[in-house]
Write a protein that holds these residues in place. Sequence first.
Motif, PDB file in Angstrom:
ATOM      1  N   ASN A  26      41.094  28.400  45.778  1.00  0.00           N
ATOM      2  CA  ASN A  26      41.990  29.565  45.734  1.00  0.00           C
ATOM      3  C   ASN A  26      41.202  30.876  45.786  1.00  0.00           C
ATOM      4  O   ASN A  26      41.618  31.838  46.420  1.00  0.00           O
ATOM      5  CB  ASN A  26      42.867  29.525  44.483  1.00  0.00           C
ATOM      6  N   ARG A  30      41.477  33.661  48.737  1.00  0.00           N
ATOM      7  CA  ARG A  30      41.703  35.101  48.524  1.00  0.00           C
ATOM      8  C   ARG A  30      40.605  35.932  49.187  1.00  0.00           C
ATOM      9  O   ARG A  30      40.888  36.931  49.857  1.00  0.00           O
ATOM     10  CB  ARG A  30      41.749  35.414  47.017  1.00  0.00           C
ATOM     11  N   ASP A  34      41.844  38.412  51.923  1.00  0.00           N
ATOM     12  CA  ASP A  34      42.109  39.740  51.369  1.00  0.00           C
ATOM     13  C   ASP A  34      40.934  40.708  51.456  1.00  0.00           C
ATOM     14  O   ASP A  34      41.096  41.890  51.192  1.00  0.00           O
ATOM     15  CB  ASP A  34      42.537  39.626  49.895  1.00  0.00           C
TER      16      ASP A  34
END
Length: 197
Positions: A26, A30, A34
């Motif tokens: 995870n 990200r 991002d």
Amino acid sequence: DNKPLPLWKNLGIWAKNFAMEYTDENTFNRWLHDRETLVLLDGLDEIRDPEKRRDVCNWIDGLAEGLKKAFFVVSSRWTGYRVESGIELGCNHLRVDVCDFTPEQQKIFLQKWFKAAFCEDLDVNATQQEKDKAMVKAEKRANQIAAYLDDEKNRSLRTMAAVPMLLQIMALLWKDHEFLPENRSELFEMSLHYLLD
């Protein structure tokens, strides 16, 4: 169904295998989605099967399309990236080929490299006399290694000196030891030790 896992899942598995509990898939997901991220993919040419190499190019295209903030660098020897065989990236990219140095380019590189290396070794408050002395030393070292590589008995090393990365490693070894190994295998061994150090 032989489809590769997404990059962030692979990175999560890798992190788990190396007991990096603080970084899971995870977190990688990200980071990749991002943040502006640099993704280095080395050795496309090391995939022997051309069909698998084509599949990897398609996988990279899919990654590049899905990861809008990521920048990809894919390295391959020229033999591994063959447009005429359909082994190419379809995504928007810039292709750069690192060509071998000519003998003249090798000498220019060595002159500049030794000057930069000896300048870096100088104290910030070095006097002009110390700077001049460093430049003389740099030129002497560059000329020494160039003469060494020009010597007919070092022909195999001279051939390898055309490869920019190998010439830089030779320069590093010469700067530190004023010595180069006599053959390819010794140079590769010393280079490996240097890079691992």
